[in-house]
Design an enzyme around this catalytic site. Sequence first.
Site, mmCIF file in Angstrom:
data_model
loop_
_atom_site.group_PDB
_atom_site.id
_atom_site.type_symbol
_atom_site.label_atom_id
_atom_site.label_comp_id
_atom_site.label_asym_id
_atom_site.label_seq_id
_atom_site.Cartn_x
_atom_site.Cartn_y
_atom_site.Cartn_z
ATOM 1 N N LYS A 154 -17.600 8.485 19.903
ATOM 2 C CA LYS A 154 -17.499 7.788 18.620
ATOM 3 C C LYS A 154 -18.454 6.596 18.544
ATOM 4 O O LYS A 154 -19.216 6.428 17.595
ATOM 5 C CB LYS A 154 -16.052 7.330 18.415
ATOM 6 C CG LYS A 154 -15.830 6.405 17.263
ATOM 7 C CD LYS A 154 -16.039 7.109 15.937
ATOM 8 C CE LYS A 154 -16.186 6.092 14.830
ATOM 9 N NZ LYS A 154 -15.989 6.647 13.523
ATOM 10 N N GLU B 21 -12.995 9.792 14.407
ATOM 11 C CA GLU B 21 -13.230 10.093 13.010
ATOM 12 C C GLU B 21 -14.712 9.953 12.717
ATOM 13 O O GLU B 21 -15.319 8.978 13.125
ATOM 14 C CB GLU B 21 -12.424 9.051 12.203
ATOM 15 C CG GLU B 21 -12.459 9.244 10.737
ATOM 16 C CD GLU B 21 -12.140 10.662 10.403
ATOM 17 O OE1 GLU B 21 -10.991 11.075 10.592
ATOM 18 O OE2 GLU B 21 -13.056 11.384 9.964
ATOM 19 N N GLY C 61 -34.249 0.099 3.684
ATOM 20 C CA GLY C 61 -33.763 -0.846 2.678
ATOM 21 C C GLY C 61 -33.081 -2.041 3.298
ATOM 22 O O GLY C 61 -33.449 -2.478 4.403
ATOM 23 N N LYS D 128 0.830 -1.209 0.000
ATOM 24 C CA LYS D 128 0.000 0.000 0.000
ATOM 25 C C LYS D 128 0.861 1.253 0.000
ATOM 26 O O LYS D 128 0.596 2.218 -0.712
ATOM 27 C CB LYS D 128 -0.924 0.018 1.221
ATOM 28 C CG LYS D 128 -2.091 -0.928 1.091
ATOM 29 C CD LYS D 128 -3.046 -0.737 2.246
ATOM 30 C CE LYS D 128 -4.134 -1.797 2.191
ATOM 31 N NZ LYS D 128 -4.920 -1.847 3.410
ATOM 32 N N GLY E 119 -24.194 -1.951 6.025
ATOM 33 C CA GLY E 119 -23.068 -2.862 5.955
ATOM 34 C C GLY E 119 -21.841 -2.027 6.270
ATOM 35 O O GLY E 119 -21.956 -0.953 6.865
ATOM 36 N N CYS F 93 -17.906 -0.284 9.820
ATOM 37 C CA CYS F 93 -18.035 0.544 11.023
ATOM 38 C C CYS F 93 -19.234 0.198 11.891
ATOM 39 O O CYS F 93 -19.074 -0.118 13.068
ATOM 40 C CB CYS F 93 -18.089 2.007 10.629
ATOM 41 S SG CYS F 93 -16.697 2.479 9.599
HETATM 42 C C1 UGA Z 1 -20.048 5.425 9.186
HETATM 43 C C2 UGA Z 1 -20.513 6.744 9.807
HETATM 44 O O1 UGA Z 1 -21.571 7.304 9.025
HETATM 45 C C3 UGA Z 1 -19.362 7.731 9.897
HETATM 46 O O2 UGA Z 1 -19.803 8.907 10.563
HETATM 47 C C4 UGA Z 1 -18.198 7.090 10.673
HETATM 48 O O3 UGA Z 1 -17.061 7.933 10.703
HETATM 49 C C5 UGA Z 1 -17.812 5.792 9.985
HETATM 50 O O4 UGA Z 1 -18.935 4.912 9.933
HETATM 51 C C6 UGA Z 1 -16.685 5.151 10.778
HETATM 52 O O5 UGA Z 1 -16.920 4.750 11.918
HETATM 53 O O6 UGA Z 1 -15.545 5.136 10.308
HETATM 54 P P1 UGA Z 1 -19.581 4.532 6.695
HETATM 55 O O7 UGA Z 1 -19.638 3.172 7.324
HETATM 56 O O8 UGA Z 1 -18.448 4.877 5.817
HETATM 57 O O9 UGA Z 1 -19.653 5.670 7.835
HETATM 58 O O10 UGA Z 1 -20.896 4.697 5.803
HETATM 59 P P2 UGA Z 1 -22.378 5.263 6.023
HETATM 60 O O11 UGA Z 1 -22.628 6.312 5.033
HETATM 61 O O12 UGA Z 1 -22.647 5.582 7.440
HETATM 62 O O13 UGA Z 1 -23.260 3.989 5.619
HETATM 63 C C7 UGA Z 1 -23.244 2.783 6.385
HETATM 64 C C8 UGA Z 1 -24.294 1.834 5.875
HETATM 65 O O14 UGA Z 1 -25.602 2.267 6.206
HETATM 66 C C9 UGA Z 1 -24.276 1.612 4.360
HETATM 67 O O15 UGA Z 1 -24.402 0.240 4.085
HETATM 68 C C10 UGA Z 1 -25.500 2.373 3.892
HETATM 69 O O16 UGA Z 1 -26.038 1.837 2.704
HETATM 70 C C11 UGA Z 1 -26.433 2.184 5.080
HETATM 71 N N1 UGA Z 1 -27.466 3.249 5.185
HETATM 72 C C12 UGA Z 1 -27.103 4.542 5.407
HETATM 73 C C13 UGA Z 1 -28.811 2.914 5.112
HETATM 74 O O17 UGA Z 1 -29.175 1.720 4.941
HETATM 75 N N2 UGA Z 1 -29.752 3.906 5.222
HETATM 76 C C14 UGA Z 1 -29.405 5.197 5.434
HETATM 77 O O18 UGA Z 1 -30.328 6.053 5.550
HETATM 78 C C15 UGA Z 1 -28.048 5.529 5.523
#
Ligand code: UGA
Length: 422
Positions: A195, A124, A244, A3, A248, A251
């Site tokens: 967090k 983060e 939905g 990487k 996944g 996090c």
């Molecule tokens: C998440 C948090 O949103 C961040 O704030 C945090 O920093 C991050 O984890 C982490 O701990 O590093 P992330 O996992 O990258 O971010 O993605 P998200 O946008 O939160 O989505 C997570 C999942 O939830 C995805 O599978 C998404 O499709 C799903 N989701 C999201 C839903 O099913 N419905 C929604 O309304 C929003």
Amino acid sequence: ERKVQALVDGKIPFYEPYMEELVADARENLKFTTSYAEAIPGAHVVFIAVGTPPGKNGSPDLRYLEAAARGIGEHIGDQFLVVVNKSTVPIGSGNWVGALVREAYEKKNGKKANGAFAVASNPEFLREGSAILDSLYPDRVVIGADQQRTSEVLYSLYRPILDQTFKAPSYMPRPEGLGAVPLISADLASAELIKYAANAFLALKISYINEIGQLAEKVGADIGQVAKGIGLDARIGTRFLQAGIGWGGSCFGKDTAALVATASEYGLDAQIVKAAREVNAHQRDRVVEKLLGELKILKGRTIGLLGLAFKPHTDDLREAPALDIARQLLDRGARVKVHDPVAMERFQKENAGLDVTCVATAEEVAADADAVVLVTEWPEYRELHWDKIKATMHNPVILDGRNLLNRTALTRAGFKVLGLAG
Ligand code: UGA
């Protein structure tokens, strides 16, 4: 090492919009190395951003964190160093990292580490797929430290972001109306808990709307309207109410499991968080149940999956619902075809064990399929010529796992449209 070499060559080892541009812009200020001896001495701040993947009983595996802490301790120079936990770590890790750094320092230098370094937590909140936007224009910055001197170092580091005085990159303009970014200056344990509590709350929100979605389906209500109707109450907020397949990624699953594990170490039962996890796991099973309900037999059927990544705009496959769903379908004897606009290469590298066929286009996923499942809400899937696609399918069944598609138009085009919510 692979990487780091990629980064030296100007390549980004994962897909993240505009990351290549950002790294290219910062080229002069960036140096990549695998050597602690090159990176640590003389630094004012060292961020630990290693993975903390799920280990046994939901508690994270901390061996990378431990290795980093020791490596840092052995190489601290004369400069006062702030060691920052950027990785999501269990509550109490700040103290643990402090102890490891101190031990390594004292062993190496044969003298007390007093005043040589301090540990801070700086959780983060960025989302994959919008990492740069979230980092440059955050809702808040959280700094956890047990000494004022430590927080001050981080405060001055973050100042351009807090005051928004940096020059915005052309590809990521500053959102209109963005003022100063709030800073939460807390103790170590509070920052660490913030967090987990934030991620668990977002996960709860998604599971909550999915639970309501199941009821909406039964009573004939439209979950999109319901989500909007409740979300416009400022106390609730519209975001993260997209019903939905559920969440996944690396996090929410890991962090909710860690929160449950930490609570149980203290004799507490984190019931609400546990329930959110159960609802989320059940959403994936419901995809298979719905297909079974419609097709009656899955053995020998061809099912197409649109989307592999755990969400759009990333190629991250960790805890991706598509993998779980594919596995369940294969177990029931179905053939599975998959497509993803960016995650296919990574999928082929990482998931050799899953006997599915990768195809180059969304149209090919549908050709001769008995059903297509939209798993990841990539915007381009909305723009597909569904009427043309229908003619190539064996059975015009579509399960919209993200409520992304225009259900009325699809039904008019002759599709049988299934969903997970009303
Ligand atoms: C998440 C948090 O949103 C961040 O704030 C945090 O920093 C991050 O984890 C982490 O701990 O590093 P992330 O996992 O990258 O971010 O993605 P998200 O946008 O939160 O989505 C997570 C999942 O939830 C995805 O599978 C998404 O499709 C799903 N989701 C999201 C839903 O099913 N419905 C929604 O309304 C929003």
